[in-house]
Scaffold this active site. Structure first.
Site, PDB file in Angstrom:
ATOM      1  CB  SER A 187      -7.755   1.259  -3.439  1.00  0.00           C
ATOM      2  OG  SER A 187      -6.495   0.846  -3.147  1.00  0.00           O
ATOM      3  CE  LYS A 230      -4.295   1.330  -0.511  1.00  0.00           C
ATOM      4  NZ  LYS A 230      -4.822   0.908  -1.831  1.00  0.00           N
TER       5      LYS A 230
END
Length: 616
Positions: free
Chosen positions: A407, A207
């Site tokens: 996402s 991430k």
């Protein structure tokens, strides 16, 4: 005394009368302007265009191509004719309108060929380019020729030009093939110098959206992951263009050193270098190219140019609406809480559109077009739950992924009956993070301090104070819970255990072809495939599309177009100090997707892919 009062008050009375006159004059001018605009709009909408003569469809695209422009094409065209064109590089074009016009021209007896004039085309994501390319290939397969003519071609322009039967380049021109790259700004040293304390809460090894706050460079894990999908994206580009040019990918792009050697052999002549590499078919002057187009399409004495009609003037009749209705709803841009704004997906707006489609008995299925790097977790969940309700109501939901559905963009895709992605779609990035900046050290360095009393540490929250440890721990638990919810939703939707999802999650970005292998999508295809699947699931023999757009009001259109027109005519030096007109923000967003200042999740939780929209 009375005479003195008259002398003193006289100028004030005259000034007041003058102000009243100016006010009434301006209001009357504005009223006349509105009347002229309304009459112009009425004529545009109700008077049919004259039958065009035979000639070429001139695809002179200006600006960017997007799934969902901030202003509908019909309204923008009216504003362009009445108020003047806006800045070419900021203009937005609907991907689906462009494809529809190309397909209409394919069967139009008055259109005998197509000319690609792409000098003002600023680009699109690779998925959109492939969809336009599909329509160009259909046009070419119909037996009508396609010509591309330009002084130079950048990579996006050349991708479309490669579908032409013949590519022309002027003698001083060039074809700019250089590859793809991603670049982000990193702020750790700056934040340290400003004594800003950045508190990061995240789950996901890959991430990377929070790395700019933690590092001054890209982490090895992020570099490895981004390098993989970026290389695949470039290979897709090379494979498509090389096939169109009937050469190998290695011949098309032999590498930097080989290209340098070839350019040196050509004496630095970029046009001849392009010709030798079979990137173009002919190097000729504009005059010679125009003569070739005149031979193909004839000469128009009035226009003093070869017979053609611009794609912006080409009229496409509306097909008859038959069969069941399929709603097409867009999620284009960063996902934010509240109403939609240009360049963003408003949770309230999009959820409301899905609800309207769910409650409309005429709507039999939904195609949800997602082109988003993600954003607010709460807004993503609002959209997801509404989409889930539509599916539960018996209306099939098919997700069509555009250039990116990562996402939060993947979060909102999970309730679908079926997910279709392009091989070039960037998806996955299943992870979650939170960012909170505090400025106690910054303020302390200049002698400003914060103090007070609170009934509990959780009440004592301020950006001018250090975060209480209890709050930091609660925030991390909240982020971890959000991640578990994310992978649970994905597992339920994709028939996987949370553990299986976790292995392909951790914020990892996948290209469409890998996402198919990992079971994150059901099929590789495009928007046409998504519509066909929706019709199949809804058991519709015939269908028509209902596009869910929020049309701007007349005042919004006038203000938007007028501000863009004024902005476009200002000197470049002045433009640099002014904000970009709001209607053009979404065009810039596609080029600057790494910035997320407008995200507004109430719990500061985000599912966002930083690098997905920053490919150049």
């Amino acid at each position: 005394m009375r005479t003195l009062w008259r002398i003193i008050s006289g100028p004030f009375r005259w000034c007041w009368r003058l102000l009243n006159f100016i006010r009434e004059f301006i209001l009357n001018l504005f009223l006349i302007f509105i009347i002229v605009i309304c009459v112009g709009i009425y004529l545009q909408m109700h008077l049919s265009a004259p039958e065009p003569g035979k000639g070429a469809l001139l695809v002179d695209l200006t600006g960017v191509v997007q799934d969902k422009p901030s202003v509908n094409n019909k309204f923008r065209q009216i504003g362009r004719e009445l108020l003047g064109a806006s800045s070419n590089r900021l203009q937005e074009n609907s991907l689906f309108d462009v494809v529809d016009m190309l397909r209409q021209a394919k069967t139009d007896k008055n259109i005998t060929g197509l000319v690609l004039s792409l000098k003002d085309f600023a680009g699109a994501d690779q998925t959109s380019l492939q969809y336009i390319g599909k329509a160009l290939r259909e046009f070419r397969d119909s037996g009508k020729p396609i010509y591309a003519a330009g002084d130079s071609y950048d990579q996006a322009q050349y991708f479309l030009a490669s579908f032409a039967n013949k590519i022309y380049l002027t003698p001083q021109g060039a074809v700019d093939l250089h590859g793809l790259a991603t670049n982000n700004l990193y702020y750790k040293s700056l934040l340290d110098k400003l004594k800003v304390n950045t508190h990061i809460f995240r789950v996901g090894t890959y991430k990377s959206a929070v790395e700019p706050f933690l590092r001054d460079d890209m982490s090895p894990a992020a570099r490895d992951a981004d390098g993989r999908w970026l290389g695949q994206l470039w290979q897709h580009y090379l494979d498509t263009v090389a096939a169109n040019r009937q050469i190998t990918p290695q011949q098309l792009f032999p590498g930097a050193q080989a290209m340098l050697a070839g350019l040196r052999s050509a004496g630095g002549d970029t046009a001849q270098f392009a010709l030798a590499n079979k990137w173009v078919d002919t190097v000729a002057s504009r005059v010679a190219i125009e003569a070739e187009m005149t031979k193909a399409f004839g000469w128009n004495k009035e226009k003093k140019a070869f017979n053609s009609v611009s794609i912006y003037d080409y009229q496409t009749p509306q097909p008859p609406q038959k069969g069941g209705q399929i709603a097409v709803i867009f999620a284009s841009g960063a996902i934010v809480d509240g109403p939609e704004t240009p360049g963003s997906v408003g949770g309230d707006t999009t959820a409301g559109q899905i609800r309207d489609a769910r409650l409309d008995p005429e709507v039999k299925a939904i195609v949800f077009r997602v082109n988003s790097p993600g954003g607010s977790v709460s807004a993503s969940e609002m959209i997801r739950s509404e989409l889930e309700a539509a599916r539960a109501a018996g209306k099939p939901v098919v997700v069509s992924m555009g250039g990116m559905a990562a996402s939060g963009g993947y979060w909102i895709s999970t309730p679908a009956n079926y997910i279709i992605a392009s091989p070039s779609t960037l998806t996955g990035s299943i992870g979650i993070f939170g960012v909170i900046n505090t400025f106690e050290d910054s303020l302390g360095s200049i002698g400003v301090h914060t103090d007070g009393v609170a009934t509990s540490p959780l009440a004592d929250l301020s950006i001018t104070k250090a975060l209480p440890p209890e709050f930091s721990q609660m925030m991390q638990l909240n982020i971890e819970n959000g991640y578990q919810n994310f992978i649970t939703l994905v597992g339920k939707a994709r028939n996987k255990s949370p553990e299986e999802v976790d292995k392909i999650a951790q914020g990892h970005v996948w290209i469409g072809s890998d996402a198919k292998t990992n079971g994150l999508v059901d099929q590789l295809g495009d928007f046409d495939d998504a519509v066909a699947k929706a019709a199949e699931l809804a058991k519709l023999q015939q269908h028509h599309l209902n596009w869910y757009f929020d049309e701007p009001s007349l005042i919004e259109l006038l203000l938007s177009q007028a501000s863009a027109s004024v902005y476009a005519h200002l000197p470049a030096m002045i433009q640099a100090f002014l904000p970009v007109p709001s209607a053009q923000v979404s065009a810039l967003f596609s080029m600057q997707a790494g910035a997320f200042p407008t995200l507004n999740d109430p719990q500061n939780r985000y599912a966002y892919c930083l690098t997905c929209g920053d490919v150049q």
